[in-house]
Motif scaffolding. Sequence first.
Motif, PDB file in Angstrom:
ATOM      1  N   MET A   1       1.021  -1.255   0.039  1.00 13.51           N
ATOM      2  CA  MET A   1      -0.099   0.066  -0.036  1.00 13.51           C
ATOM      3  C   MET A   1       0.952   1.285   0.174  1.00 13.51           C
ATOM      4  O   MET A   1       1.831   1.418   0.899  1.00 13.51           O
ATOM      5  N   LYS A   2       0.569   2.083  -1.016  1.00 14.38           N
ATOM      6  CA  LYS A   2       1.435   3.535  -0.890  1.00 14.38           C
ATOM      7  C   LYS A   2       0.465   4.539  -1.111  1.00 14.38           C
ATOM      8  O   LYS A   2      -0.520   4.875  -1.608  1.00 14.38           O
ATOM      9  N   ILE A   3       0.770   5.364  -0.045  1.00 15.44           N
ATOM     10  CA  ILE A   3      -0.252   6.781   0.296  1.00 15.44           C
ATOM     11  C   ILE A   3       0.492   8.034   0.195  1.00 15.44           C
ATOM     12  O   ILE A   3       1.608   8.016   0.685  1.00 15.44           O
ATOM     13  N   LEU A   4      -0.183   8.911  -0.370  1.00 16.88           N
ATOM     14  CA  LEU A   4       0.472  10.320  -0.491  1.00 16.88           C
ATOM     15  C   LEU A   4      -0.142  11.159   0.735  1.00 16.88           C
ATOM     16  O   LEU A   4      -1.521  11.399   0.633  1.00 16.88           O
ATOM     17  N   VAL A   5       0.201  11.764   1.548  1.00 14.76           N
ATOM     18  CA  VAL A   5      -0.140  12.841   2.552  1.00 14.76           C
ATOM     19  C   VAL A   5       0.490  14.145   2.067  1.00 14.76           C
ATOM     20  O   VAL A   5       1.384  14.410   2.019  1.00 14.76           O
ATOM     21  N   VAL A   6      -0.911  14.891   2.150  1.00 13.22           N
ATOM     22  CA  VAL A   6      -0.440  16.268   1.586  1.00 13.22           C
ATOM     23  C   VAL A   6      -0.935  17.306   2.890  1.00 13.22           C
ATOM     24  O   VAL A   6      -2.055  17.379   2.782  1.00 13.22           O
ATOM     25  N   ASP A   7       0.054  17.919   3.100  1.00 15.32           N
ATOM     26  CA  ASP A   7      -0.313  18.882   4.366  1.00 15.32           C
ATOM     27  C   ASP A   7       0.996  19.749   4.744  1.00 15.32           C
ATOM     28  O   ASP A   7       2.239  19.090   4.796  1.00 15.32           O
TER      29      ASP A   7
ATOM     30  N   THR B   1       3.214  20.959  -0.088  1.00 14.54           N
ATOM     31  CA  THR B   1       2.737  21.789  -0.906  1.00 14.54           C
ATOM     32  C   THR B   1       1.868  21.033  -2.054  1.00 14.54           C
ATOM     33  O   THR B   1       2.364  19.788  -2.330  1.00 14.54           O
ATOM     34  N   CYS B   2       1.011  21.712  -2.781  1.00 18.43           N
ATOM     35  CA  CYS B   2       0.634  20.904  -3.873  1.00 18.43           C
ATOM     36  C   CYS B   2       1.495  20.678  -5.119  1.00 18.43           C
ATOM     37  O   CYS B   2       1.440  19.536  -5.793  1.00 18.43           O
ATOM     38  N   GLU B   3       2.188  21.659  -5.117  1.00 16.15           N
ATOM     39  CA  GLU B   3       3.206  21.454  -6.358  1.00 16.15           C
ATOM     40  C   GLU B   3       4.079  20.035  -6.287  1.00 16.15           C
ATOM     41  O   GLU B   3       4.366  19.387  -7.393  1.00 16.15           O
ATOM     42  N   ARG B   4       4.698  19.888  -4.758  1.00 15.96           N
ATOM     43  CA  ARG B   4       5.385  18.882  -4.554  1.00 15.96           C
ATOM     44  C   ARG B   4       4.384  17.563  -4.587  1.00 15.96           C
ATOM     45  O   ARG B   4       4.869  16.450  -5.204  1.00 15.96           O
TER      46      ARG B   4
ATOM     47  N   PRO C   1      -0.955  26.460   1.593  1.00 11.40           N
ATOM     48  CA  PRO C   1      -0.385  27.650   1.430  1.00 11.40           C
ATOM     49  C   PRO C   1      -0.264  27.901  -0.298  1.00 11.40           C
ATOM     50  O   PRO C   1      -0.226  29.067  -0.568  1.00 11.40           O
ATOM     51  N   ASP C   2      -0.114  26.953  -1.050  1.00  8.29           N
ATOM     52  CA  ASP C   2      -0.001  27.284  -2.454  1.00  8.29           C
ATOM     53  C   ASP C   2      -1.082  27.063  -3.339  1.00  8.29           C
ATOM     54  O   ASP C   2      -1.300  27.501  -4.365  1.00  8.29           O
ATOM     55  N   MET C   3      -2.276  26.383  -2.578  1.00 12.90           N
ATOM     56  CA  MET C   3      -3.349  26.237  -3.608  1.00 12.90           C
ATOM     57  C   MET C   3      -4.381  25.587  -2.608  1.00 12.90           C
ATOM     58  O   MET C   3      -4.239  24.908  -1.529  1.00 12.90           O
ATOM     59  N   ASN C   4      -5.497  26.299  -2.776  1.00 15.73           N
ATOM     60  CA  ASN C   4      -6.982  25.627  -1.980  1.00 15.73           C
ATOM     61  C   ASN C   4      -7.050  23.844  -2.346  1.00 15.73           C
ATOM     62  O   ASN C   4      -6.845  23.502  -3.562  1.00 15.73           O
ATOM     63  N   GLY C   5      -7.387  23.439  -1.334  1.00 14.81           N
ATOM     64  CA  GLY C   5      -7.548  21.837  -1.626  1.00 14.81           C
ATOM     65  C   GLY C   5      -8.661  21.390  -2.656  1.00 14.81           C
ATOM     66  O   GLY C   5      -8.292  20.777  -3.341  1.00 14.81           O
ATOM     67  N   LEU C   6      -9.613  22.329  -2.999  1.00 14.96           N
ATOM     68  CA  LEU C   6     -10.563  21.690  -3.944  1.00 14.96           C
ATOM     69  C   LEU C   6     -10.076  21.924  -5.293  1.00 14.96           C
ATOM     70  O   LEU C   6     -10.323  21.175  -6.085  1.00 14.96           O
ATOM     71  N   VAL C   7      -9.288  23.212  -5.427  1.00 12.63           N
ATOM     72  CA  VAL C   7      -8.559  23.409  -6.860  1.00 12.63           C
ATOM     73  C   VAL C   7      -7.606  22.172  -6.820  1.00 12.63           C
ATOM     74  O   VAL C   7      -7.631  21.532  -8.106  1.00 12.63           O
ATOM     75  N   ALA C   8      -6.803  21.782  -6.087  1.00 14.89           N
ATOM     76  CA  ALA C   8      -5.948  20.704  -6.318  1.00 14.89           C
ATOM     77  C   ALA C   8      -6.623  19.385  -6.289  1.00 14.89           C
ATOM     78  O   ALA C   8      -6.135  18.589  -7.359  1.00 14.89           O
ATOM     79  N   LEU C   9      -7.958  19.180  -5.960  1.00 14.67           N
ATOM     80  CA  LEU C   9      -8.681  17.827  -6.086  1.00 14.67           C
ATOM     81  C   LEU C   9      -8.988  17.873  -7.594  1.00 14.67           C
ATOM     82  O   LEU C   9      -8.795  16.931  -8.190  1.00 14.67           O
TER      83      LEU C   9
END
Length: 217
Positions: free
Chosen positions: A1-7, A36-39, A60-68
């Motif tokens: 299992m591989k999970i990405l945590v963005v915070d 960051t979302c970029e990363r 800090p660099d992007m709203n979560g809904l936009v990133a979604l």
Amino acid sequence: MKILVVDDHALVREGLSLVLQGLVPDEPTEVLQAATCERAFELAHFNADLDLVLLDYRLPDMNGLVALGIFAQRHPELPVVILSGSANPSVMQQAMERGAAGFVTKSGLSETLLMALRQILAGGIYHPSGFSLLDGEPAPGTDVTPPVLSRRQQDVLQLLMKGLTNRQICEQLCLGTETVKFHVSNILRLLGASSRTQAVLEARRWGYDRSTPSGTV
């Protein structure tokens, strides 16, 4: 299992990384971290075998809904769960409408998070109790002919509906990662879905969990 945590908070990322080790019994969970979302987009691009993304609503660099929305465009087969400090009904509704596989508040218990993620990985969706996702039927007069899927697309869809990850589908059908991603993307397009979770909901609406709709090839 591989999970990405963005915070953007290191302590939150580290805490989630520890909690996520208990997600799948007897199986290690690899957790990638991004502040960051970029990363996050970069890591998702170079890790085609990601199974899940936990995405903070406020970054800090992007709203979560936009990133979604960007994740849905670039990786439509990848389940994304929104993390938020509050259970705002408006934000929840927007997140689910934009294809989030779930919405989890940071004030909840660790076991609640793990339960939610297991439910999502099993092909379901998750949101806090008391929230009702508006999921209407097709409007009168609209096309009621089920989408036409190839036999291989049906095979992949059935495994999606059982909650299998892309990696597990590869193993089950003896297919390569890129081939599975290609099939999943086409399934989403044919079902008019913007995410894996929406595709499963649409497939159930068309009766793919009961029998193979007429018109498939």
